[in-house]
Write a protein that holds these residues in place. Structure first.
Motif, PDB file in Angstrom:
ATOM      1  N   GLY A   1       0.799  -1.217   0.000  1.00 16.86           N
ATOM      2  CA  GLY A   1       0.000   0.000   0.000  1.00 16.86           C
ATOM      3  C   GLY A   1       0.834   1.271   0.000  1.00 16.86           C
ATOM      4  N   LYS A   2       2.022   1.199   0.568  1.00 20.77           N
ATOM      5  CA  LYS A   2       2.887   2.370   0.669  1.00 20.77           C
ATOM      6  C   LYS A   2       4.102   2.277  -0.257  1.00 20.77           C
ATOM      7  CE  LYS A   2       1.642   3.362   5.412  1.00 20.77           C
ATOM      8  NZ  LYS A   2       2.106   3.725   6.722  1.00 20.77           N
ATOM      9  N   TRP A   3       4.004   1.432  -1.268  1.00 18.81           N
ATOM     10  CA  TRP A   3       5.167   1.141  -2.106  1.00 18.81           C
ATOM     11  C   TRP A   3       5.786   2.381  -2.717  1.00 18.81           C
ATOM     12  CZ3 TRP A   3       8.573  -2.282  -1.871  1.00 18.81           C
ATOM     13  CH2 TRP A   3       9.479  -2.468  -2.896  1.00 18.81           C
ATOM     14  N   SER A   4       4.966   3.290  -3.236  1.00 20.10           N
ATOM     15  CA  SER A   4       5.541   4.471  -3.885  1.00 20.10           C
ATOM     16  C   SER A   4       6.330   5.324  -2.889  1.00 20.10           C
ATOM     17  CB  SER A   4       4.471   5.299  -4.576  1.00 20.10           C
ATOM     18  OG  SER A   4       3.519   5.756  -3.658  1.00 20.10           O
ATOM     19  N   GLN A   5       5.922   5.319  -1.615  1.00 22.71           N
ATOM     20  CA  GLN A   5       6.659   6.072  -0.602  1.00 22.71           C
ATOM     21  C   GLN A   5       7.912   5.329  -0.142  1.00 22.71           C
ATOM     22  OE1 GLN A   5       3.177   5.526   1.057  1.00 22.71           O
ATOM     23  NE2 GLN A   5       2.283   7.537   0.808  1.00 22.71           N
ATOM     24  N   LEU A   6       7.913   4.011  -0.275  1.00 24.46           N
ATOM     25  CA  LEU A   6       9.029   3.209   0.218  1.00 24.46           C
ATOM     26  C   LEU A   6      10.130   3.001  -0.819  1.00 24.46           C
ATOM     27  CD1 LEU A   6       7.083   0.432   2.140  1.00 24.46           C
ATOM     28  CD2 LEU A   6       8.369   2.328   3.115  1.00 24.46           C
ATOM     29  N   THR A   7       9.879   3.368  -2.055  1.00 25.44           N
ATOM     30  CA  THR A   7      10.870   3.096  -3.094  1.00 25.44           C
ATOM     31  C   THR A   7      12.214   3.758  -2.795  1.00 25.44           C
ATOM     32  OG1 THR A   7      10.036   4.896  -4.464  1.00 25.44           O
ATOM     33  CG2 THR A   7       9.177   2.688  -4.915  1.00 25.44           C
ATOM     34  N   GLY A   8      12.202   4.930  -2.212  1.00 25.65           N
ATOM     35  CA  GLY A   8      13.456   5.600  -1.860  1.00 25.65           C
ATOM     36  C   GLY A   8      14.246   4.816  -0.834  1.00 25.65           C
ATOM     37  N   LYS A   9      13.563   4.280   0.165  1.00 25.85           N
ATOM     38  CA  LYS A   9      14.235   3.475   1.189  1.00 25.85           C
ATOM     39  C   LYS A   9      14.779   2.182   0.599  1.00 25.85           C
ATOM     40  CE  LYS A   9      11.767   5.249   5.156  1.00 25.85           C
ATOM     41  NZ  LYS A   9      11.035   4.953   6.368  1.00 25.85           N
ATOM     42  N   VAL A  10      14.020   1.606  -0.324  1.00 26.46           N
ATOM     43  CA  VAL A  10      14.480   0.382  -0.985  1.00 26.46           C
ATOM     44  C   VAL A  10      15.740   0.672  -1.789  1.00 26.46           C
ATOM     45  CG1 VAL A  10      13.906  -1.333  -2.760  1.00 26.46           C
ATOM     46  CG2 VAL A  10      12.187  -0.676  -1.061  1.00 26.46           C
ATOM     47  N   ARG A  11      15.748   1.786  -2.499  1.00 27.29           N
ATOM     48  CA  ARG A  11      16.922   2.157  -3.304  1.00 27.29           C
ATOM     49  C   ARG A  11      18.117   2.476  -2.416  1.00 27.29           C
ATOM     50  NH1 ARG A  11      16.845   5.133  -7.954  1.00 27.29           N
ATOM     51  NH2 ARG A  11      18.844   4.124  -8.233  1.00 27.29           N
ATOM     52  N   GLU A  12      17.882   3.038  -1.227  1.00 30.33           N
ATOM     53  CA  GLU A  12      18.981   3.293  -0.293  1.00 30.33           C
ATOM     54  C   GLU A  12      19.580   1.971   0.169  1.00 30.33           C
ATOM     55  OE1 GLU A  12      17.864   5.725   3.040  1.00 30.33           O
ATOM     56  OE2 GLU A  12      17.031   7.273   1.738  1.00 30.33           O
ATOM     57  N   GLU A  13      18.724   1.004   0.454  1.00 29.56           N
ATOM     58  CA  GLU A  13      19.174  -0.301   0.957  1.00 29.56           C
ATOM     59  C   GLU A  13      19.889  -1.109  -0.134  1.00 29.56           C
ATOM     60  OE1 GLU A  13      19.613  -3.182   3.946  1.00 29.56           O
ATOM     61  OE2 GLU A  13      18.769  -1.179   4.153  1.00 29.56           O
ATOM     62  N   TRP A  14      19.333  -1.105  -1.330  1.00 27.26           N
ATOM     63  CA  TRP A  14      19.879  -1.874  -2.451  1.00 27.26           C
ATOM     64  C   TRP A  14      20.136  -0.927  -3.612  1.00 27.26           C
ATOM     65  CZ3 TRP A  14      15.449  -3.825   0.154  1.00 27.26           C
ATOM     66  CH2 TRP A  14      15.736  -4.867   1.035  1.00 27.26           C
ATOM     67  N   GLY A  15      21.205  -0.186  -3.523  1.00 28.23           N
ATOM     68  CA  GLY A  15      21.529   0.858  -4.488  1.00 28.23           C
ATOM     69  C   GLY A  15      21.783   0.384  -5.903  1.00 28.23           C
ATOM     70  N   GLU A  16      22.076  -0.890  -6.089  1.00 25.57           N
ATOM     71  CA  GLU A  16      22.315  -1.394  -7.438  1.00 25.57           C
ATOM     72  C   GLU A  16      21.022  -1.622  -8.210  1.00 25.57           C
ATOM     73  OE1 GLU A  16      25.103  -4.617  -7.819  1.00 25.57           O
ATOM     74  OE2 GLU A  16      26.374  -3.780  -6.258  1.00 25.57           O
ATOM     75  N   LEU A  17      19.888  -1.624  -7.513  1.00 23.83           N
ATOM     76  CA  LEU A  17      18.611  -1.781  -8.198  1.00 23.83           C
ATOM     77  C   LEU A  17      18.235  -0.450  -8.841  1.00 23.83           C
ATOM     78  CD1 LEU A  17      16.499  -3.771  -5.572  1.00 23.83           C
ATOM     79  CD2 LEU A  17      17.661  -4.658  -7.586  1.00 23.83           C
ATOM     80  N   THR A  18      17.786  -0.507 -10.063  1.00 27.74           N
ATOM     81  CA  THR A  18      17.359   0.717 -10.738  1.00 27.74           C
ATOM     82  C   THR A  18      15.969   1.117 -10.243  1.00 27.74           C
ATOM     83  OG1 THR A  18      16.265  -0.403 -12.565  1.00 27.74           O
ATOM     84  CG2 THR A  18      18.636   0.044 -12.819  1.00 27.74           C
ATOM     85  N   GLU A  19      15.628   2.357 -10.483  1.00 32.04           N
ATOM     86  CA  GLU A  19      14.298   2.834 -10.102  1.00 32.04           C
ATOM     87  C   GLU A  19      13.224   2.024 -10.826  1.00 32.04           C
ATOM     88  OE1 GLU A  19      11.673   6.924 -10.043  1.00 32.04           O
ATOM     89  OE2 GLU A  19      13.844   7.049 -10.225  1.00 32.04           O
ATOM     90  N   ASP A  20      13.473   1.705 -12.079  1.00 27.53           N
ATOM     91  CA  ASP A  20      12.515   0.909 -12.849  1.00 27.53           C
ATOM     92  C   ASP A  20      12.320  -0.476 -12.239  1.00 27.53           C
ATOM     93  OD1 ASP A  20      12.039   2.945 -14.645  1.00 27.53           O
ATOM     94  OD2 ASP A  20      13.410   2.163 -16.165  1.00 27.53           O
ATOM     95  N   GLU A  21      13.412  -1.101 -11.812  1.00 20.60           N
ATOM     96  CA  GLU A  21      13.313  -2.433 -11.201  1.00 20.60           C
ATOM     97  C   GLU A  21      12.521  -2.386  -9.903  1.00 20.60           C
ATOM     98  OE1 GLU A  21      17.359  -4.677 -12.659  1.00 20.60           O
ATOM     99  OE2 GLU A  21      17.538  -3.160 -11.078  1.00 20.60           O
ATOM    100  N   VAL A  22      12.763  -1.361  -9.119  1.00 21.00           N
ATOM    101  CA  VAL A  22      12.048  -1.219  -7.841  1.00 21.00           C
ATOM    102  C   VAL A  22      10.567  -0.977  -8.099  1.00 21.00           C
ATOM    103  CG1 VAL A  22      11.832   0.188  -5.762  1.00 21.00           C
ATOM    104  CG2 VAL A  22      14.100  -0.427  -6.602  1.00 21.00           C
ATOM    105  N   MET A  23      10.254  -0.101  -9.036  1.00 22.89           N
ATOM    106  CA  MET A  23       8.850   0.195  -9.339  1.00 22.89           C
ATOM    107  C   MET A  23       8.150  -1.019  -9.942  1.00 22.89           C
ATOM    108  SD  MET A  23       8.277   3.098  -8.106  1.00 22.89           S
ATOM    109  CE  MET A  23       6.621   3.350  -8.719  1.00 22.89           C
ATOM    110  N   GLU A  24       8.861  -1.765 -10.744  1.00 21.68           N
ATOM    111  CA  GLU A  24       8.306  -2.955 -11.379  1.00 21.68           C
ATOM    112  C   GLU A  24       7.880  -3.998 -10.346  1.00 21.68           C
ATOM    113  OE1 GLU A  24      10.569  -6.197 -13.876  1.00 21.68           O
ATOM    114  OE2 GLU A  24      10.430  -4.329 -15.013  1.00 21.68           O
ATOM    115  N   ALA A  25       8.594  -4.085  -9.245  1.00 22.11           N
ATOM    116  CA  ALA A  25       8.275  -5.066  -8.199  1.00 22.11           C
ATOM    117  C   ALA A  25       6.952  -4.742  -7.508  1.00 22.11           C
ATOM    118  CB  ALA A  25       9.403  -5.127  -7.171  1.00 22.11           C
ATOM    119  N   ARG A  26       6.580  -3.466  -7.458  1.00 22.40           N
ATOM    120  CA  ARG A  26       5.310  -3.023  -6.875  1.00 22.40           C
ATOM    121  C   ARG A  26       5.033  -3.607  -5.492  1.00 22.40           C
ATOM    122  NH1 ARG A  26       4.138  -4.270 -12.106  1.00 22.40           N
ATOM    123  NH2 ARG A  26       3.131  -6.194 -11.500  1.00 22.40           N
TER     124      ARG A  26
END
Length: 65
Positions: A8-33
């Motif tokens: 439910g909060k995925w769009s707000q959490l994408t930044g934290k996910v990218r901080e944790e796993w910096g090698e993941l692209t924004e597209d990959e993170v968004m794709e996981a939803r």
């Protein structure tokens, strides 16, 4: 935070996910939803981790939210 909350909060959490796993692209993170299996697979692929390692890492991340 449980997985329903994560989704439910995925769009707000994408930044934290990218901080944790910096090698993941924004597209990959968004794709996981917020889907655990998709994100674990991407972590496993990008970082060369075993499935179990990636799952544990993701679960620790979610528990810390």
């Amino acid at each position: 935070m449980n997985m329903d909350q994560v989704k439910g909060k995925w769009s707000q959490l994408t930044g934290k996910v990218r901080e944790e796993w910096g090698e993941l692209t924004e597209d990959e993170v968004m794709e996981a939803r917020g889907e655990r299996e998709q994100l674990v697979g991407k972590i496993q692929e990008k970082y060369g981790k075993s499935r179990e390692e990636a799952e544990q890492e993701f679960d620790r991340f979610v528990a810390g939210l």
